[in-house]
Structure formats: structure tokens, C-alpha cells
Design a protein around this motif. Structure first.
Motif, PDB file in Angstrom:
ATOM      1  N   LYS A  24     -18.653 -67.604 -58.412  1.00 33.11           N
ATOM      2  CA  LYS A  24     -18.536 -68.689 -57.428  1.00 33.11           C
ATOM      3  C   LYS A  24     -18.024 -69.927 -58.154  1.00 33.11           C
ATOM      4  O   LYS A  24     -18.348 -70.147 -59.307  1.00 33.11           O
ATOM      5  N   CYS A  26     -18.363 -73.332 -57.336  1.00 34.69           N
ATOM      6  CA  CYS A  26     -19.218 -74.527 -57.361  1.00 34.69           C
ATOM      7  C   CYS A  26     -20.529 -74.224 -58.094  1.00 34.69           C
ATOM      8  O   CYS A  26     -21.241 -73.273 -57.745  1.00 34.69           O
ATOM      9  N   GLN A  29     -23.522 -73.784 -55.835  1.00 36.45           N
ATOM     10  CA  GLN A  29     -23.487 -72.472 -55.162  1.00 36.45           C
ATOM     11  C   GLN A  29     -23.874 -71.355 -56.131  1.00 36.45           C
ATOM     12  O   GLN A  29     -24.525 -70.390 -55.750  1.00 36.45           O
ATOM     13  N   TRP A 103     -26.144 -75.199 -65.279  1.00 34.82           N
ATOM     14  CA  TRP A 103     -25.338 -75.550 -64.100  1.00 34.82           C
ATOM     15  C   TRP A 103     -25.510 -77.036 -63.752  1.00 34.82           C
ATOM     16  O   TRP A 103     -24.551 -77.692 -63.362  1.00 34.82           O
ATOM     17  N   VAL A 108     -21.993 -81.960 -61.539  1.00 40.10           N
ATOM     18  CA  VAL A 108     -21.602 -82.023 -60.118  1.00 40.10           C
ATOM     19  C   VAL A 108     -22.797 -82.094 -59.165  1.00 40.10           C
ATOM     20  O   VAL A 108     -22.621 -82.322 -57.979  1.00 40.10           O
ATOM     21  N   HIS A 112     -23.006 -83.869 -55.416  1.00 38.00           N
ATOM     22  CA  HIS A 112     -23.476 -83.253 -54.163  1.00 38.00           C
ATOM     23  C   HIS A 112     -24.514 -84.142 -53.486  1.00 38.00           C
ATOM     24  O   HIS A 112     -24.538 -84.254 -52.260  1.00 38.00           O
ATOM     25  N   CYS A 117     -18.562 -82.236 -52.763  1.00 37.99           N
ATOM     26  CA  CYS A 117     -18.477 -81.001 -53.562  1.00 37.99           C
ATOM     27  C   CYS A 117     -17.098 -80.971 -54.217  1.00 37.99           C
ATOM     28  O   CYS A 117     -16.095 -80.728 -53.533  1.00 37.99           O
ATOM     29  N   ASP A 119     -15.570 -78.849 -55.932  1.00 40.29           N
ATOM     30  CA  ASP A 119     -14.850 -77.577 -55.792  1.00 40.29           C
ATOM     31  C   ASP A 119     -14.468 -77.287 -54.343  1.00 40.29           C
ATOM     32  O   ASP A 119     -13.844 -76.263 -54.068  1.00 40.29           O
ATOM     33  N   GLN A 121     -16.246 -76.302 -51.859  1.00 38.45           N
ATOM     34  CA  GLN A 121     -16.753 -75.008 -51.405  1.00 38.45           C
ATOM     35  C   GLN A 121     -18.010 -75.109 -50.543  1.00 38.45           C
ATOM     36  O   GLN A 121     -18.360 -74.142 -49.877  1.00 38.45           O
ATOM     37  N   CYS A 122     -18.690 -76.236 -50.607  1.00 39.71           N
ATOM     38  CA  CYS A 122     -19.911 -76.371 -49.804  1.00 39.71           C
ATOM     39  C   CYS A 122     -19.505 -76.833 -48.406  1.00 39.71           C
ATOM     40  O   CYS A 122     -19.038 -77.967 -48.224  1.00 39.71           O
TER      41      CYS A 122
END
Ligand code: SF4
Ligand code: SF4
Ligand code: SF4
Length: 200
Positions: A24, A26, A29, A103, A108, A112, A117, A119, A121-122
Motif C-alpha cells: 500500500k 500510504c 493505510q 510508519w 505523514v 493526516h 494524505c 499519497d 489514497q485515503c
């Protein structure tokens, strides 16, 4: 199955989950995927720091992914993960804490908490929008949208003043089909909090 082989199978499962999580983009995620799968599989529930830590981490991660996150969630995740590394009974719980800390270290998580996000992706933190100046009113996006989230009228040479194409955010599921079919690049993905589309 002998005890040693059972234990090896569980250890492999954690590695498999980590490998799938890394696919994935992000990092929030990644952690949410890992913790969900860890809770569903290898987490045995025999010690408090790992079991309660994983459940609380999941709630905090969901807050961040779903746009309800705050700095308090990021701080709590750091504390939970550090406690898991320190006090979990076995390698699986300690590894989970380490993965979460790695992570978080990407930086990041705080973004959030601020509603972004990086990336893209959220889904709660992104929006698809149409740039009016690039739209030629061809209608391809409207035809591609299965959720009736796009309204607008196809341009006709004999008619002026037709309805411009727009995305109704409340109906949009962020499936991404409209961006694939737009011939002019008028559909863009932006941070939901952005006042202007990115890439214009
Ligand atoms: S750290 Fe190990 S023993 Fe403790 S709950 Fe997690 S998997 Fe079970
Ligand atoms: S992202 Fe999907 S649901 Fe949203 S407007 Fe585009 S096609 Fe429709
Ligand atoms: S596909 Fe692109 S150019 Fe065509 S109507 Fe939709 S946004 Fe406009």
C-alpha cells in the motif's frame, strides 16, 4: 501439528501480512491494514500490551484514515507502539510496535491529522474535481460514472449556456473511473481541504 511448526507458521503469517501492507502506498493505510490482519490472525491475546495496544491502534488509525484524526491520535499511536515494543510477551507484538513506529517516522501521520494524505489514497481526504477551463463538455465522465455523481450537459453547436460538468461530492465514491476517461485531463484528484485543484 508439532508446536514448533505451528509457531513457525504464525511467524510466517506476520511476515506475509507485513509484505502485503508494504504494497500500500500510504503509511497510515499500511499500518491499518497490518493491524487489522494481525488482529484477525496471529495476535493470540495472551498479553495486555499487544492485545489492547492493537485494538486501540486500530481505532486511532481509523480516525486518521477517515478524516477524524488529530494530533492526539498520532501521539497516542506513538505511545501505544512504544509500549508494545517494550512490554509485549513475544516477537509478534514487539514487531507490530516497531512496524507502527517505522510508519509513523515517515512524517505523514501528522499530515493526516491535518486532513491531508500525501499519497492521495485515503478516500475521506481526497476529492475528484473538474477544472472548468479544461472541460470540453464531451460527457465521457458522466457516462463512465456508475453512481450518478456527475451532472452537466454535453455541448451542442446550436445551443449556448448549457450546464457545466461538475462532480457532486456527496454522491462520489472516489472510484476513479471519470479520471480514466477524460480526454483533456480536466478531472483531477485533489486534497479535500484544497481550495484549488492540484496540477492546474
Ligand atoms: S505479544 Fe505475542 S503473546 Fe502477546 S498477545 Fe501478541 S501475539 Fe500474543
Ligand atoms: S470518482 Fe467515480 S463516483 Fe466519483 S465522480 Fe468519478 S466516476 Fe463518479
Ligand atoms: S470527460 Fe473531461 S472533458 Fe469530458 S465532460 Fe468530463 S470533465 Fe469535461
Amino acid at each position: 501439528m508439532p508446536e514448533q511448526i505451528k509457531e513457525q507458521t504464525k511467524e510466517l503469517k506476520v511476515d506475509d501480512i507485513k509484505a502485503a501492507a508494504e504494497e500500500k502506498g500510504c503509511p497510515v493505510q499500511k499500518a491499518l491494514y497490518f493491524v487489522n490482519e494481525f488482529l484477525a490472525g496471529p495476535m493470540c491475546g495472551r498479553c495486555f500490551p499487544c492485545m489492547m495496544g492493537s485494538y486501540e491502534a486500530r481505532i486511532r488509525l481509523q480516525n486518521l484514515v477517515e478524516g477524524r484524526g488529530s494530533d492526539a491520535d498520532v501521539l497516542a499511536l506513538g505511545r501505544i507502539a512504544a509500549d508494545m515494543v517494550e512490554a509485549s510477551f513475544c516477537k509478534k507484538g514487539k514487531d507490530t510496535g516497531r512496524f507502527i513506529l517505522d510508519w509513523i517516522a515517515t512524517g505523514v501521520y501528522k499530515e493526516h491529522a491535518e486532513g491531508h494524505c500525501p499519497d492521495m489514497q485515503c478516500q475521506a481526504l481526497i476529492e475528484y474535481r473538474i477544472i472548468p477551463g479544461k472541460c470540453i463538455s464531451c460527457g465521457a465522465c458522466k457516462n463512465a460514472c456508475k453512481f450518478l455523481a456527475i451532472h452537466g450537459e454535453q455541448g451542442k453547436s446550436y445551443k449556448s449556456g448549457y450546464l457545466p460538468f461538475e462532480i457532486r461530492q456527496l454522491r462520489c465514491t472516489r472510484c476513479g473511473e471519470c479520471i480514466k476517461v477524460c480526454p483533456t485531463g480536466a478531472v483531477v484528484l485533489v486534497a479535500a481541504k484544497a481550495s484549488e485543484p492540484v496540477g492546474v
